[in-house]
Design a protein around this motif. Structure first.
Motif, PDB file in Angstrom:
ATOM      1  N   LEU A  12      -0.119   8.554  -5.175  1.00  0.00           N
ATOM      2  CA  LEU A  12      -1.083   9.384  -4.834  1.00  0.00           C
ATOM      3  C   LEU A  12      -1.039  11.191  -3.428  1.00  0.00           C
ATOM      4  O   LEU A  12      -1.200  11.891  -4.361  1.00  0.00           O
ATOM      5  CB  LEU A  12      -2.141   9.059  -3.312  1.00  0.00           C
ATOM      6  CG  LEU A  12      -2.834   7.814  -4.003  1.00  0.00           C
ATOM      7  CD1 LEU A  12      -4.339   7.817  -2.482  1.00  0.00           C
ATOM      8  CD2 LEU A  12      -4.442   8.631  -4.760  1.00  0.00           C
ATOM      9  N   THR A  13       0.065  11.042  -3.245  1.00  0.00           N
ATOM     10  CA  THR A  13       1.176  12.028  -2.894  1.00  0.00           C
ATOM     11  C   THR A  13       1.321  12.876  -3.826  1.00  0.00           C
ATOM     12  O   THR A  13       1.043  14.082  -4.280  1.00  0.00           O
ATOM     13  CB  THR A  13       2.038  12.206  -1.756  1.00  0.00           C
ATOM     14  OG1 THR A  13       1.603  11.029  -0.691  1.00  0.00           O
ATOM     15  CG2 THR A  13       2.987  13.213  -1.394  1.00  0.00           C
ATOM     16  N   LEU A  14       2.189  11.973  -5.335  1.00  0.00           N
ATOM     17  CA  LEU A  14       2.447  12.847  -5.671  1.00  0.00           C
ATOM     18  C   LEU A  14       0.774  13.662  -7.160  1.00  0.00           C
ATOM     19  O   LEU A  14       1.486  14.710  -7.539  1.00  0.00           O
ATOM     20  CB  LEU A  14       3.296  11.836  -7.442  1.00  0.00           C
ATOM     21  CG  LEU A  14       5.168  11.826  -6.389  1.00  0.00           C
ATOM     22  CD1 LEU A  14       5.147  10.291  -7.710  1.00  0.00           C
ATOM     23  CD2 LEU A  14       5.666  13.004  -6.809  1.00  0.00           C
ATOM     24  N   VAL A  47       2.406  13.860   3.588  1.00  0.00           N
ATOM     25  CA  VAL A  47       2.772  13.175   4.949  1.00  0.00           C
ATOM     26  C   VAL A  47       2.271  13.288   6.038  1.00  0.00           C
ATOM     27  O   VAL A  47       2.271  12.314   7.763  1.00  0.00           O
ATOM     28  CB  VAL A  47       4.091  11.876   5.231  1.00  0.00           C
ATOM     29  CG1 VAL A  47       4.520  11.603   5.931  1.00  0.00           C
ATOM     30  CG2 VAL A  47       4.493  11.535   3.760  1.00  0.00           C
ATOM     31  N   THR A  48       2.579  14.589   6.302  1.00  0.00           N
ATOM     32  CA  THR A  48       2.156  15.247   8.149  1.00  0.00           C
ATOM     33  C   THR A  48       0.706  14.807   8.022  1.00  0.00           C
ATOM     34  O   THR A  48       0.312  15.753   9.077  1.00  0.00           O
ATOM     35  CB  THR A  48       2.905  16.570   7.943  1.00  0.00           C
ATOM     36  OG1 THR A  48       2.174  17.203   6.699  1.00  0.00           O
ATOM     37  CG2 THR A  48       4.077  16.403   7.979  1.00  0.00           C
ATOM     38  N   ASN A  49       0.294  14.490   7.556  1.00  0.00           N
ATOM     39  CA  ASN A  49      -1.546  15.342   7.561  1.00  0.00           C
ATOM     40  C   ASN A  49      -1.893  13.954   8.111  1.00  0.00           C
ATOM     41  O   ASN A  49      -1.728  12.520   7.589  1.00  0.00           O
ATOM     42  CB  ASN A  49      -2.371  15.095   5.897  1.00  0.00           C
ATOM     43  CG  ASN A  49      -4.135  14.575   6.003  1.00  0.00           C
ATOM     44  OD1 ASN A  49      -4.191  15.140   7.076  1.00  0.00           O
ATOM     45  ND2 ASN A  49      -4.041  15.186   4.425  1.00  0.00           N
ATOM     46  N   PRO A  50      -2.553  14.238   9.633  1.00  0.00           N
ATOM     47  CA  PRO A  50      -3.801  13.271  10.109  1.00  0.00           C
ATOM     48  C   PRO A  50      -4.442  12.037   9.564  1.00  0.00           C
ATOM     49  O   PRO A  50      -4.189  10.846   9.903  1.00  0.00           O
ATOM     50  CB  PRO A  50      -4.533  13.752  11.088  1.00  0.00           C
ATOM     51  CG  PRO A  50      -3.318  15.173  11.292  1.00  0.00           C
ATOM     52  CD  PRO A  50      -3.148  15.190   9.763  1.00  0.00           C
ATOM     53  N   ALA A  90       1.020  -1.467   0.594  1.00  0.00           N
ATOM     54  CA  ALA A  90       0.218  -0.329   0.013  1.00  0.00           C
ATOM     55  C   ALA A  90       0.446   0.989   0.208  1.00  0.00           C
ATOM     56  O   ALA A  90       0.208   2.317  -0.079  1.00  0.00           O
ATOM     57  CB  ALA A  90      -1.012   0.261   1.354  1.00  0.00           C
ATOM     58  N   THR A  91       2.346   1.484   0.410  1.00  0.00           N
ATOM     59  CA  THR A  91       2.960   2.328   0.310  1.00  0.00           C
ATOM     60  C   THR A  91       3.337   3.168  -0.551  1.00  0.00           C
ATOM     61  O   THR A  91       3.249   4.288  -0.782  1.00  0.00           O
ATOM     62  CB  THR A  91       4.239   1.962   1.157  1.00  0.00           C
ATOM     63  OG1 THR A  91       4.230   1.295   2.720  1.00  0.00           O
ATOM     64  CG2 THR A  91       5.577   3.433   1.368  1.00  0.00           C
ATOM     65  N   PRO A  92       3.389   2.327  -2.153  1.00  0.00           N
ATOM     66  CA  PRO A  92       4.467   2.705  -3.123  1.00  0.00           C
ATOM     67  C   PRO A  92       2.057   3.830  -3.431  1.00  0.00           C
ATOM     68  O   PRO A  92       2.255   4.720  -4.110  1.00  0.00           O
ATOM     69  CB  PRO A  92       4.676   1.719  -3.973  1.00  0.00           C
ATOM     70  CG  PRO A  92       4.854   1.071  -3.512  1.00  0.00           C
ATOM     71  CD  PRO A  92       4.182   0.968  -2.348  1.00  0.00           C
ATOM     72  N   CYS A  93       1.249   2.870  -3.749  1.00  0.00           N
ATOM     73  CA  CYS A  93       0.177   3.352  -3.988  1.00  0.00           C
ATOM     74  C   CYS A  93      -0.056   5.318  -3.220  1.00  0.00           C
ATOM     75  O   CYS A  93      -1.036   5.852  -3.875  1.00  0.00           O
ATOM     76  CB  CYS A  93      -0.751   2.750  -3.471  1.00  0.00           C
ATOM     77  SG  CYS A  93      -0.892   1.288  -4.353  1.00  0.00           S
ATOM     78  N   TRP A  94       0.229   5.179  -1.910  1.00  0.00           N
ATOM     79  CA  TRP A  94      -0.127   5.955  -0.978  1.00  0.00           C
ATOM     80  C   TRP A  94       1.174   7.582  -1.946  1.00  0.00           C
ATOM     81  O   TRP A  94       0.643   8.558  -1.774  1.00  0.00           O
ATOM     82  CB  TRP A  94      -0.180   6.452   0.333  1.00  0.00           C
ATOM     83  CG  TRP A  94      -1.502   5.699   1.185  1.00  0.00           C
ATOM     84  CD1 TRP A  94      -1.119   3.908   1.171  1.00  0.00           C
ATOM     85  CD2 TRP A  94      -2.674   6.116   0.562  1.00  0.00           C
ATOM     86  NE1 TRP A  94      -2.488   3.861   1.968  1.00  0.00           N
ATOM     87  CE2 TRP A  94      -3.596   4.744   1.253  1.00  0.00           C
ATOM     88  CE3 TRP A  94      -2.934   7.304   0.809  1.00  0.00           C
ATOM     89  CZ2 TRP A  94      -4.973   5.206   1.535  1.00  0.00           C
ATOM     90  CZ3 TRP A  94      -4.377   7.957   0.812  1.00  0.00           C
ATOM     91  CH2 TRP A  94      -5.137   6.190   1.469  1.00  0.00           C
ATOM     92  N   SER A  95       1.911   6.881  -2.065  1.00  0.00           N
ATOM     93  CA  SER A  95       2.818   7.872  -2.890  1.00  0.00           C
ATOM     94  C   SER A  95       2.919   8.569  -3.645  1.00  0.00           C
ATOM     95  O   SER A  95       2.889   9.392  -4.268  1.00  0.00           O
ATOM     96  CB  SER A  95       4.317   7.403  -2.693  1.00  0.00           C
ATOM     97  OG  SER A  95       4.820   6.649  -1.570  1.00  0.00           O
TER      98      SER A  95
END
Length: 100
Positions: free
Chosen positions: A74-76, A84-87, A67-72
């Motif tokens: 989405l960040t891009l 990453v600082t978003n709760p 899941a980590t690359p997927c979230w990365s």
């Protein structure tokens, strides 16, 4: 052997000055075999418990790393909304294993 020891290493020659009977090597083979047999015979390892608790944790770890690359990505794509600082981002990332 003492003639082959380099200068300053004469203390090493004392390690090789004893007679080692070869039948003692048999004990180095028998001891692990006997211990392995007794562990398997009396179920001292509790492999059922290890599998019952280890497999779900292994699955969760694999899913987290997947899941980590997927979230990365989405960040891009979305920029400031998925930092990453978003709760919210942290909570969804930590509890994403419950959704699958």
């Amino acid at each position: 052997m003492p003639g082959q020891v380099p200068a300053g290493w004469h203390w090493l020659a004392g390690l090789f000055s004893f007679n080692f009977p070869p039948y003692l090597l048999l004990l180095t083979v028998l001891f692990p075999l006997i211990m392995g047999y007794s562990i398997l015979r009396y179920h001292l390892v509790r492999t059922d418990l290890l599998f019952r608790q280890g497999v779900p944790y292994a699955i969760l770890t694999i899913r987290f790393w997947a899941a980590t690359p997927c979230w990365s990505r989405l960040t891009l794509i979305f920029g400031q909304a998925f930092q990453v600082t978003n709760p919210f981002f942290i909570g969804v990332l930590v509890f994403s294993w419950r959704w699958g």
